[in-house]
Design a protein around this motif. Structure first.
Motif, PDB file in Angstrom:
ATOM      1  N   THR A  11       0.745  -1.143   0.040  1.00  0.00           N
ATOM      2  CA  THR A  11       0.089  -0.018   0.094  1.00  0.00           C
ATOM      3  C   THR A  11       0.723   1.127  -0.111  1.00  0.00           C
ATOM      4  N   PRO A  12       0.344   2.487  -0.560  1.00  0.00           N
ATOM      5  CA  PRO A  12      -0.615   2.651  -1.371  1.00  0.00           C
ATOM      6  C   PRO A  12      -1.004   1.738  -2.386  1.00  0.00           C
ATOM      7  N   ALA A  13      -2.477   1.003  -2.608  1.00  0.00           N
ATOM      8  CA  ALA A  13      -2.515   0.200  -3.442  1.00  0.00           C
ATOM      9  C   ALA A  13      -3.822   0.668  -4.405  1.00  0.00           C
ATOM     10  N   PHE A  14      -3.739   0.359  -5.763  1.00  0.00           N
ATOM     11  CA  PHE A  14      -4.773   0.436  -6.550  1.00  0.00           C
ATOM     12  C   PHE A  14      -5.397  -0.877  -6.940  1.00  0.00           C
ATOM     13  N   MET A  15      -6.577  -1.222  -6.666  1.00  0.00           N
ATOM     14  CA  MET A  15      -7.162  -2.405  -6.920  1.00  0.00           C
ATOM     15  C   MET A  15      -8.115  -2.641  -8.141  1.00  0.00           C
ATOM     16  N   PRO A  16      -7.624  -3.093  -9.237  1.00  0.00           N
ATOM     17  CA  PRO A  16      -8.372  -3.047 -10.562  1.00  0.00           C
ATOM     18  C   PRO A  16      -9.723  -3.814 -10.350  1.00  0.00           C
ATOM     19  N   VAL A  17     -10.913  -3.231 -11.051  1.00  0.00           N
ATOM     20  CA  VAL A  17     -12.258  -3.773 -10.846  1.00  0.00           C
ATOM     21  C   VAL A  17     -12.212  -4.999 -11.621  1.00  0.00           C
ATOM     22  N   GLY A  18     -12.862  -6.027 -11.208  1.00  0.00           N
ATOM     23  CA  GLY A  18     -13.163  -7.424 -11.993  1.00  0.00           C
ATOM     24  C   GLY A  18     -14.619  -7.467 -11.686  1.00  0.00           C
ATOM     25  N   THR A  19     -15.463  -6.824 -11.961  1.00  0.00           N
ATOM     26  CA  THR A  19     -16.899  -7.089 -11.865  1.00  0.00           C
ATOM     27  C   THR A  19     -17.431  -8.448 -11.789  1.00  0.00           C
ATOM     28  N   GLY A  20     -17.476  -9.142 -13.101  1.00  0.00           N
ATOM     29  CA  GLY A  20     -18.156 -10.356 -13.142  1.00  0.00           C
ATOM     30  C   GLY A  20     -17.271 -11.397 -13.203  1.00  0.00           C
ATOM     31  N   GLY A  21     -15.938 -11.126 -12.488  1.00  0.00           N
ATOM     32  CA  GLY A  21     -15.047 -12.367 -12.384  1.00  0.00           C
ATOM     33  C   GLY A  21     -14.181 -12.086 -13.320  1.00  0.00           C
ATOM     34  N   THR A  22     -13.989 -10.965 -14.032  1.00  0.00           N
ATOM     35  CA  THR A  22     -13.170 -10.780 -15.221  1.00  0.00           C
ATOM     36  C   THR A  22     -12.482  -9.165 -15.059  1.00  0.00           C
ATOM     37  N   VAL A  23     -11.432  -8.790 -15.217  1.00  0.00           N
ATOM     38  CA  VAL A  23     -10.963  -7.529 -15.293  1.00  0.00           C
ATOM     39  C   VAL A  23     -11.130  -7.214 -16.810  1.00  0.00           C
ATOM     40  N   LYS A  24     -12.261  -6.539 -17.152  1.00  0.00           N
ATOM     41  CA  LYS A  24     -12.489  -6.512 -18.719  1.00  0.00           C
ATOM     42  C   LYS A  24     -11.569  -6.381 -19.609  1.00  0.00           C
ATOM     43  N   ALA A  25     -11.405  -6.979 -20.750  1.00  0.00           N
ATOM     44  CA  ALA A  25     -10.639  -6.809 -21.960  1.00  0.00           C
ATOM     45  C   ALA A  25      -9.139  -7.323 -21.511  1.00  0.00           C
ATOM     46  N   MET A  26      -8.901  -8.181 -20.087  1.00  0.00           N
ATOM     47  CA  MET A  26      -7.541  -8.127 -19.862  1.00  0.00           C
ATOM     48  C   MET A  26      -7.525  -9.616 -19.547  1.00  0.00           C
ATOM     49  N   TYR A  27      -6.231 -10.366 -19.690  1.00  0.00           N
ATOM     50  CA  TYR A  27      -6.024 -11.745 -19.036  1.00  0.00           C
ATOM     51  C   TYR A  27      -5.710 -11.617 -17.552  1.00  0.00           C
ATOM     52  N   MET A  28      -5.970 -12.330 -16.819  1.00  0.00           N
ATOM     53  CA  MET A  28      -5.530 -12.334 -15.336  1.00  0.00           C
ATOM     54  C   MET A  28      -4.107 -12.212 -15.231  1.00  0.00           C
ATOM     55  N   ASP A  29      -3.406 -12.903 -16.020  1.00  0.00           N
ATOM     56  CA  ASP A  29      -2.041 -13.031 -15.728  1.00  0.00           C
ATOM     57  C   ASP A  29      -1.216 -11.621 -16.174  1.00  0.00           C
ATOM     58  N   GLN A  30      -1.979 -11.017 -17.113  1.00  0.00           N
ATOM     59  CA  GLN A  30      -1.484  -9.566 -17.660  1.00  0.00           C
ATOM     60  C   GLN A  30      -1.772  -8.716 -16.242  1.00  0.00           C
ATOM     61  N   VAL A  31      -2.986  -8.580 -15.824  1.00  0.00           N
ATOM     62  CA  VAL A  31      -3.396  -7.954 -14.641  1.00  0.00           C
ATOM     63  C   VAL A  31      -2.000  -8.020 -13.664  1.00  0.00           C
ATOM     64  N   ARG A  32      -1.899  -9.062 -13.472  1.00  0.00           N
ATOM     65  CA  ARG A  32      -0.823  -9.603 -12.298  1.00  0.00           C
ATOM     66  C   ARG A  32       0.422  -8.953 -12.711  1.00  0.00           C
ATOM     67  N   GLU A  33       1.017  -9.143 -14.042  1.00  0.00           N
ATOM     68  CA  GLU A  33       2.272  -8.778 -14.534  1.00  0.00           C
ATOM     69  C   GLU A  33       2.272  -7.139 -14.113  1.00  0.00           C
TER      70      GLU A  33
END
Ligand SMILES: Nc1nc2c(CCNCC3CCCC3)c3[nH]c(NCCc4ccccc4)nc3cc2c(=O)[nH]1
Length: 372
Positions: free
Chosen positions: A30-52
């Motif tokens: 922290t401070p942290a920004f938490m991407p929003v993954g509304t329906g179990g997906t961060v829209k238009a992204m693969y989860m490993d990209q979000v992590r990277e």
């Protein structure tokens, strides 16, 4: 069993805090920004990209997931982490805010809120107890209390009523949550744009000795100056040794200014939603790729970025993709925007450690103003 949810303060610079939340599923810088993954997906992204990109935690949405695929079904499928292939921490909102902004035929009582699904009109009842139960079925790591957030401007009596209801719901959520080592339930400070009510809400929640505290009821139409005043009234009352989460915020400028008033965690649909609408967040400010001025601009968004979406594609190409309505437009701009937000957070964390947060705020504001 030793407490598996701990928050450590590593450095402070004025009211800005550099910390670390340790949980069984991972550590949150922290401070942290938490991407929003509304329906179990961060829209238009693969989860490993979000992590990277550097995200330590993402958000899930109780309201959407309880409607589809359903909380009990999600539990039968092993929970949200398994479902969406995100093994690190997930924070879920309680659903109340989404019900009030998305559902139809909402009826709010002391017991909870009844509503009809915006998807298929099926009737539901969301109580503090059911919200905590659903978040448990999703196997959420940080669960939010059910609360009532009023849009601003609002009558003081209305703001006070919603703040006091939210406190009673916080008690019920605490009872329903019980003691789940390695997980946390955060209370949410309400009180609108009235500092005295914010203080009352924060004091009452502090007395409940919760694992973390969110500041809600902001970024709902008030000017930034009012939001910042409410933070100045609220943060000093909250326990210094617990994390503070400002819900729904915000722009890069909102984030910098809120960190300097003691906020540790942020979430906002802005970088992902804007990316799908042709908007790029960069070190030099916001760029609208729909604008014809980019049609023959061979420069990338930011040649110094480590993110391919920012470094390897011309603005002319991005403009073409946006104008043509290509899926790749939203994919590349979302990638760029989340990369920019995570780089901003890394810059903030480094600046606090170096004791130069004020300079960082000045430098970034100058860069945004310069545009390009
Ligand atoms: N429980 C609760 N949630 C709030 C939220 C939702 C936070 N994101 C949840 C995620 C979970 C999944 C979806 C979102 C808020 N979001 C905002 N502003 C968003 C402003 C905004 C709107 C559109 C674009 C950009 C910014 N204020 C909020 C106040 C509260 C609040 O008091 N209580």
């Amino acid at each position: 069993m030793s407490d598996q949810f701990t928050f450590r303060l590593l450095a402070t610079d004025g009211d800005a805090r550099r910390g670390e939340i340790s949980m069984p599923r991972g550590t949150i810088r922290t401070p942290a920004f938490m991407p929003v993954g509304t329906g179990g997906t961060v829209k238009a992204m693969y989860m490993d990209q979000v992590r990277e990109l550097g995200a330590d935690i993402i958000l899930g949405n109780t309201y959407h997931l309880m409607l589809r695929p359903g909380a009990e079904r999600m539990a039968r499928l092993g929970g949200l982490h398994e479902f969406a292939r995100w093994p690190w921490p997930i924070l879920t909102d309680s659903g109340g805010f989404q019900v009030m902004s998305l559902a139809q035929l909402r009826k709010l009582t002391e017991k909870g809120v009844t509503f009809k699904s915006h998807i298929d009109g099926v009737a539901y009842e969301m109580t503090p107890e059911r919200s905590i139960e659903i978040q448990g079925l999703l196997d959420s790591d940080i669960q939010m209390q059910l609360d009532e957030c009023v849009a601003l401007p609002a009558e003081p009596a209305e703001i006070e009523r919603a703040m006091e209801l939210s406190l009673r719901w916080a008690e019920r959520c605490k009872t329903a949550f019980g003691d789940q080592p390695g997980k946390a339930m955060f209370g949410i400070v309400q009180g609108g744009d009235i500092a005295a009510l914010r203080v009352r809400s924060a004091e009452a929640l502090k007395a409940m000795d919760l694992k973390g505290y969110a500041v809600g009821g902001l970024a709902v139409g008030e000017p930034q100056s009012v939001m910042l005043e409410m933070l100045e009234a609220t943060c000093p009352v909250l326990p210094a040794e617990k994390p503070r989460y400002l819900m729904g915020v915000g722009t890069p400028d909102d984030i910098v200014k809120s960190v300097m008033r003691g906020i540790d965690m942020f979430d906002c649909v802005m970088p992902t939603r804007a990316g799908r609408h042709g908007l790029a967040y960069t070190r030099h400010g916001k760029i609208n790729l729909k604008n014809a001025r980019h049609a023959e601009d061979p420069r990338p968004l930011d040649e110094e970025s480590a993110c391919p979406a920012a470094r390897d594609y011309s603005r002319a190409y991005l403009h073409h993709l946006v104008k043509s309505g290509e899926n790749l437009a939203g994919m590349l701009l979302t990638w760029n925007n989340l990369s920019y937000y995570q780089d901003l957070m890394q810059g903030i964390r480094d600046a606090i450690e170096a004791g130069r947060m004020a300079d960082f705020a000045t430098e970034t504001a100058e860069q945004w103003a310069r545009g390009d």
